[in-house]
Design a protein around this motif. Structure first.
Motif, PDB file in Angstrom:
ATOM      1  N   LYS A   4      15.406  -3.520   1.649  1.00  0.00           N
ATOM      2  CA  LYS A   4      15.845  -2.157   1.365  1.00  0.00           C
ATOM      3  C   LYS A   4      17.297  -2.102   0.885  1.00  0.00           C
ATOM      4  O   LYS A   4      18.072  -1.234   1.300  1.00  0.00           O
ATOM      5  CB  LYS A   4      15.679  -1.256   2.603  1.00  0.00           C
ATOM      6  CG  LYS A   4      14.251  -1.212   3.159  1.00  0.00           C
ATOM      7  CD  LYS A   4      13.860   0.202   3.502  1.00  0.00           C
ATOM      8  CE  LYS A   4      12.484   0.329   4.154  1.00  0.00           C
ATOM      9  NZ  LYS A   4      11.424  -0.517   3.642  1.00  0.00           N
ATOM     10  N   HIS A  34       3.569  -5.352   5.374  1.00  0.00           N
ATOM     11  CA  HIS A  34       4.028  -5.454   3.988  1.00  0.00           C
ATOM     12  C   HIS A  34       3.171  -6.403   3.166  1.00  0.00           C
ATOM     13  O   HIS A  34       2.965  -6.192   1.972  1.00  0.00           O
ATOM     14  CB  HIS A  34       5.493  -5.891   3.944  1.00  0.00           C
ATOM     15  CG  HIS A  34       6.430  -4.786   4.343  1.00  0.00           C
ATOM     16  ND1 HIS A  34       7.505  -4.999   5.169  1.00  0.00           N
ATOM     17  CD2 HIS A  34       6.432  -3.477   4.045  1.00  0.00           C
ATOM     18  CE1 HIS A  34       8.132  -3.844   5.367  1.00  0.00           C
ATOM     19  NE2 HIS A  34       7.494  -2.907   4.693  1.00  0.00           N
ATOM     20  N   PHE A  43      11.326  -8.992  -5.044  1.00  0.00           N
ATOM     21  CA  PHE A  43      10.416  -8.764  -3.910  1.00  0.00           C
ATOM     22  C   PHE A  43      11.138  -8.802  -2.560  1.00  0.00           C
ATOM     23  O   PHE A  43      11.034  -7.872  -1.752  1.00  0.00           O
ATOM     24  CB  PHE A  43       9.294  -9.815  -3.941  1.00  0.00           C
ATOM     25  CG  PHE A  43       8.160  -9.535  -3.000  1.00  0.00           C
ATOM     26  CD1 PHE A  43       7.095  -8.751  -3.386  1.00  0.00           C
ATOM     27  CD2 PHE A  43       8.152 -10.073  -1.720  1.00  0.00           C
ATOM     28  CE1 PHE A  43       6.042  -8.505  -2.526  1.00  0.00           C
ATOM     29  CE2 PHE A  43       7.104  -9.829  -0.845  1.00  0.00           C
ATOM     30  CZ  PHE A  43       6.050  -9.046  -1.255  1.00  0.00           C
ATOM     31  N   GLY A  44      11.885  -9.879  -2.334  1.00  0.00           N
ATOM     32  CA  GLY A  44      12.569 -10.040  -1.051  1.00  0.00           C
ATOM     33  C   GLY A  44      13.662  -9.002  -0.847  1.00  0.00           C
ATOM     34  O   GLY A  44      13.855  -8.491   0.253  1.00  0.00           O
ATOM     35  N   LEU A  75       9.411 -14.557   1.969  1.00  0.00           N
ATOM     36  CA  LEU A  75      10.419 -13.666   1.386  1.00  0.00           C
ATOM     37  C   LEU A  75      10.701 -12.454   2.271  1.00  0.00           C
ATOM     38  O   LEU A  75      11.398 -11.539   1.862  1.00  0.00           O
ATOM     39  CB  LEU A  75       9.968 -13.206  -0.004  1.00  0.00           C
ATOM     40  CG  LEU A  75       9.922 -14.316  -1.056  1.00  0.00           C
ATOM     41  CD1 LEU A  75       9.144 -13.878  -2.276  1.00  0.00           C
ATOM     42  CD2 LEU A  75      11.321 -14.737  -1.451  1.00  0.00           C
ATOM     43  N   GLY A  76      10.115 -12.445   3.477  1.00  0.00           N
ATOM     44  CA  GLY A  76      10.477 -11.398   4.428  1.00  0.00           C
ATOM     45  C   GLY A  76       9.410 -10.355   4.682  1.00  0.00           C
ATOM     46  O   GLY A  76       9.687  -9.343   5.308  1.00  0.00           O
ATOM     47  N   ALA A  77       8.190 -10.570   4.174  1.00  0.00           N
ATOM     48  CA  ALA A  77       7.146  -9.562   4.361  1.00  0.00           C
ATOM     49  C   ALA A  77       6.425  -9.791   5.682  1.00  0.00           C
ATOM     50  O   ALA A  77       5.871 -10.862   5.915  1.00  0.00           O
ATOM     51  CB  ALA A  77       6.152  -9.619   3.202  1.00  0.00           C
ATOM     52  N   LYS A 121       1.816  -4.700  -0.051  1.00  0.00           N
ATOM     53  CA  LYS A 121       2.497  -5.116  -1.276  1.00  0.00           C
ATOM     54  C   LYS A 121       1.826  -6.280  -1.986  1.00  0.00           C
ATOM     55  O   LYS A 121       2.155  -6.588  -3.135  1.00  0.00           O
ATOM     56  CB  LYS A 121       3.954  -5.480  -0.974  1.00  0.00           C
ATOM     57  CG  LYS A 121       4.749  -4.268  -0.546  1.00  0.00           C
ATOM     58  CD  LYS A 121       6.226  -4.545  -0.530  1.00  0.00           C
ATOM     59  CE  LYS A 121       7.003  -3.357  -0.019  1.00  0.00           C
ATOM     60  NZ  LYS A 121       6.888  -2.186  -0.896  1.00  0.00           N
ATOM     61  N   LEU A 169      12.291  -5.594   0.095  1.00  0.00           N
ATOM     62  CA  LEU A 169      11.879  -5.546   1.498  1.00  0.00           C
ATOM     63  C   LEU A 169      13.081  -5.349   2.406  1.00  0.00           C
ATOM     64  O   LEU A 169      12.974  -4.749   3.468  1.00  0.00           O
ATOM     65  CB  LEU A 169      11.150  -6.838   1.879  1.00  0.00           C
ATOM     66  CG  LEU A 169       9.717  -6.960   1.386  1.00  0.00           C
ATOM     67  CD1 LEU A 169       9.199  -8.357   1.647  1.00  0.00           C
ATOM     68  CD2 LEU A 169       8.820  -5.941   2.054  1.00  0.00           C
ATOM     69  N   ASN A 191      17.715 -14.292  -2.570  1.00  0.00           N
ATOM     70  CA  ASN A 191      17.857 -13.811  -1.193  1.00  0.00           C
ATOM     71  C   ASN A 191      19.045 -14.444  -0.467  1.00  0.00           C
ATOM     72  O   ASN A 191      19.279 -14.151   0.698  1.00  0.00           O
ATOM     73  CB  ASN A 191      16.577 -14.105  -0.412  1.00  0.00           C
ATOM     74  CG  ASN A 191      15.385 -13.412  -1.022  1.00  0.00           C
ATOM     75  OD1 ASN A 191      15.268 -12.205  -0.955  1.00  0.00           O
ATOM     76  ND2 ASN A 191      14.506 -14.182  -1.651  1.00  0.00           N
ATOM     77  N   ALA A 200       4.981 -14.446   0.234  1.00  0.00           N
ATOM     78  CA  ALA A 200       5.408 -13.106   0.632  1.00  0.00           C
ATOM     79  C   ALA A 200       6.030 -13.146   2.026  1.00  0.00           C
ATOM     80  O   ALA A 200       7.085 -12.545   2.272  1.00  0.00           O
ATOM     81  CB  ALA A 200       4.221 -12.152   0.611  1.00  0.00           C
TER      82      ALA A 200
END
Lengths: 275, 376
Positions: free
Chosen positions: B106, A183, B100-101, A177-179, A187, B104, B152, A174
């Motif tokens: 947006k 987040h 998912f990515g 992937l940018g969390a 999430k 995030l 991504n 996560a």
């Protein structure tokens, strides 16, 4: 029927007998009393009679909801931070969480009186520094505190045990992937710990809504909870068995409904629950 | 611009007092397929995790497009990772895992949808959007992991032994597929493996590591044909590594015979390690051979025989299509270009001959290496 299934039935037999005597029979007796009058004839008058206890039901549910919410708010972060600790510290905290469960529930509740009473520990201290006394005992807050204190282990343990099973690499994925931390919590960690939250809520709400004694000792009998009402009626002799049974039955049905709703959350489409 | 997308400068890191990487330097060009290859515990996964941002090095600099990113957390890096055990989100279906990515970031819903559909097509999983992760095979999970990362559009993709959980056939297919994906996306792949065959097949550049130190960086051909030292020679493929003396330029003595070779630039009479690959030796009649010996073992491997020949007590491995018998005396003929000379190193003499060699033993130690923990 083959032999094998006959054998396994034979082994299971004692448990069926046990369940029949201690679960099914009492249920039937309760239902029988709930739907009969003093003379033993069928009647629905007990069901109409429970309307007098509407306030008790409402207060019981309100207190149980508040107590469950408070318990969850305290337990969730606690369980989360426990999983971040060393294994040895985790074991130590688990032991501390479970320790009160080894003591009788009545004694644990009773001990709060000495802490909250007008001449109790807290008020003695407040008086000494010139801030007291403050009315603590015999308030709704004291009842909810008693519920939270008595049932909190049943919230922490299921949440903690689900959280420890979350694979750390999933959190790394996560993050990859940018969390950010927030987040990852909303999430990934929260959705994955939801089964623990659901069973924690169930295990705290059910005993809270049906509890008695806590409100008698800490609430000063001002607001009669439904559990207290049932106890009170049964203690008043056989004349009140019918109405008390009707109340028990309604409470049971109510709890069953709550459980069904909760389980729908638990088993439903996983993405349905995510914020 | 140096054209390097990633540069590691003097990286050192230790865990619990154990030094894992020692003064590591590595430059990776944009668009390259680079493989970090080495045995379990060599520091290859640690290197990958430093690039991914999961470890901060004790010393040294990590540069991404010439910017220092030592302290940049993983979620801010334009780098994505494919984890060894995929690490898919168990609470999400295939679509939501891949999206998912993007969610995030947006991105607009329509764009997310079209990009997820596009990568699902690329990995051959069209129509799997609503499948639950638990209902996928290992190979399918692997594809979802690839899709979740490449959707991504990272500048660099890190792959941590992504194929080690797959069976041989599937692994071969995925090797080709990953290579094709890398070519079509044109992004940098940094691939970690302990499987030398996988490294040679897929990479533009192979980085051979051992004990936290880079042993050699080169193309697969360089690594195989011109290993830098005895460790690389032994780790990549099969090799006979002998002690030799460089008599002069283009002439080396080993096993009591002077051979012509193509190497020069060594001191006169310098002690060296000599590598001869098993497939580069010709079996001839004893009287025509440069060396003679006795066959002590013959195994048939389909395309060729693998034979062990005892020459003056040193057991050579030779791969030949000629049928020979156990106990037969044979001659060995070695062309000058089959001989590779290496400087003596700390690894000299560690890798003996094939006297204790058995195929089964090799495979067992390979499995043991695979089942070892992730942290290296």
């Amino acid at each position: 029927m083959n032999k094998k299934s006959f054998g396994s039935r034979l082994v299971a037999a004692p448990y069926y007998v046990w369940a029949a005597i201690f679960v099914v029979v009492p249920l039937i007796i309760t239902a029988y009393f709930a739907f009969t009058g003093k003379d033993g004839s069928f009647t629905l008058s007990n069901m109409y009679g429970i309307s007098k206890y509407g306030k008790s039901f409402a207060i019981s549910i309100l207190y149980a909801v508040i107590a469950t919410a408070v318990t969850l708010l305290v337990s969730y972060p606690m369980a989360y931070f426990m999983t971040k600790l060393k294994i040895s510290s985790q074991r130590m905290i688990l032991l501390i969480v479970m320790l009160p469960m080894w003591m009788n529930f009545l004694i644990r509740t009773y001990s709060w009186i000495t802490i909250l009473a007008n001449t109790g520990l807290i008020n003695t201290f407040l008086k000494a520094i010139g801030l007291g006394p403050v009315q603590l005992i015999n308030t709704p807050g004291a009842v909810i505190l008693g519920m939270v204190y008595d049932f909190i282990p049943y919230m922490i343990l299921p949440i903690y045990s689900v959280m420890t099973k979350i694979d750390h690499s999933v959190l790394e994925a996560a993050e990859d992937l940018g969390a950010n931390g927030f987040h990852r919590m909303t999430k990934v960690i929260f959705p994955l710990s939801l089964p623990g939250v659901i069973s924690g809520i169930t295990m705290v709400f059910v005993p809270s809504v049906s509890t008695f004694y806590i409100s008698q000792k800490l609430g000063g009998n001002k607001n009669l909870l439904i559990g207290d009402a049932i106890e009170f009626l049964f203690n008043n002799g056989p004349d009140y068995y019918n109405i008390a049974s009707a109340l028990s039955l309604i409470l049971m049905v109510m709890i069953l409904l709550c459980l069904t709703v909760m389980n729908r959350f638990d088993n439903g489409e996983p993405e349905g629950i995510i914020v | 611009m140096s054209g390097n997308i990633i540069e590691l400068k003097n990286i050192s890191i230790a865990f619990g007092g154990e030094q894992i990487l020692k003064q590591l330097n590595l430059s990776i060009k944009d668009g390259e397929f680079v493989t970090l290859l080495g045995p379990s515990g060599c520091g290859k996964t640690t290197t990958l995790r430093i690039i991914g941002g999961f470890y901060v090095p004790d010393e040294g600099d990590v540069l991404f497009m010439e910017q220092n990113i030592n302290k940049l957390p993983p979620y801010k890096r334009q780098i994505n990772t494919i984890f060894q055990r995929y690490a898919l989100f168990p609470h999400l279906n295939v679509y939501d895992n891949i999206a998912f990515g993007l969610k995030l970031k947006k991105l607009p819903k329509g764009e997310i949808q079209s990009r997820v559909t596009e990568v699902l097509k690329m990995v051959g999983l069209q129509g799997f959007e609503n499948r639950h992760i638990d209902n996928l095979s290992g190979g399918q999970q692997q594809r979802v992991a690839v899709a979740r990362a490449v959707v991504n559009r990272p500048r660099v993709l890190l792959l941590d032994e992504p194929l080690s959980a797959l069976d041989l056939k599937l692994r071969k297919d995925m090797q080709v597929e990953l290579k094709n994906i890398q070519k079509s996306l044109g992004i940098t792949f940094i691939f970690v493996t302990h499987d030398q065959e996988e490294a040679l097949t897929m990479s533009d550049t192979v980085v051979v590591m051992n004990e936290g130190i880079i042993q050699q960086i080169g193309t697969p051909q360089d690594i195989y044909n011109e290993p830098e030292n005895a460790f690389v020679a032994d780790f990549i493929g099969e090799s006979n590594i002998l002690d030799g003396i460089m008599k002069k330029d283009l002439e080396v003595e080993f096993s009591g015979h002077i051979f012509k070779c193509l190497d020069k630039g060594f001191d006169k009479d310098e002690a060296v390690d000599v590598v001869v690959r098993p497939e580069d030796v010709d079996i001839v009649e004893p009287e025509k051979g440069m060396l003679t010996g006795v066959v002590t073992s013959v195994s048939f491997l389909g395309v060729h025989y693998e034979i062990i020949v005892d020459i003056g007590g040193f057991k050579w491995m030779i791969q030949t299509t000629d049928k020979v018998e156990n106990g037969e005396a044979v001659g060995l003929f070695i062309e000058p270009d089959a001989i590779h000379i290496m400087k003596k190193s700390k690894y000299s003499g560690l890798y003996g001959d094939y006297s204790s060699y058995s195929d089964e033993h090799d495979r067992l130690s390979m499995d043991a290496a695979e089942s070892e923990g992730e942290i290296e």
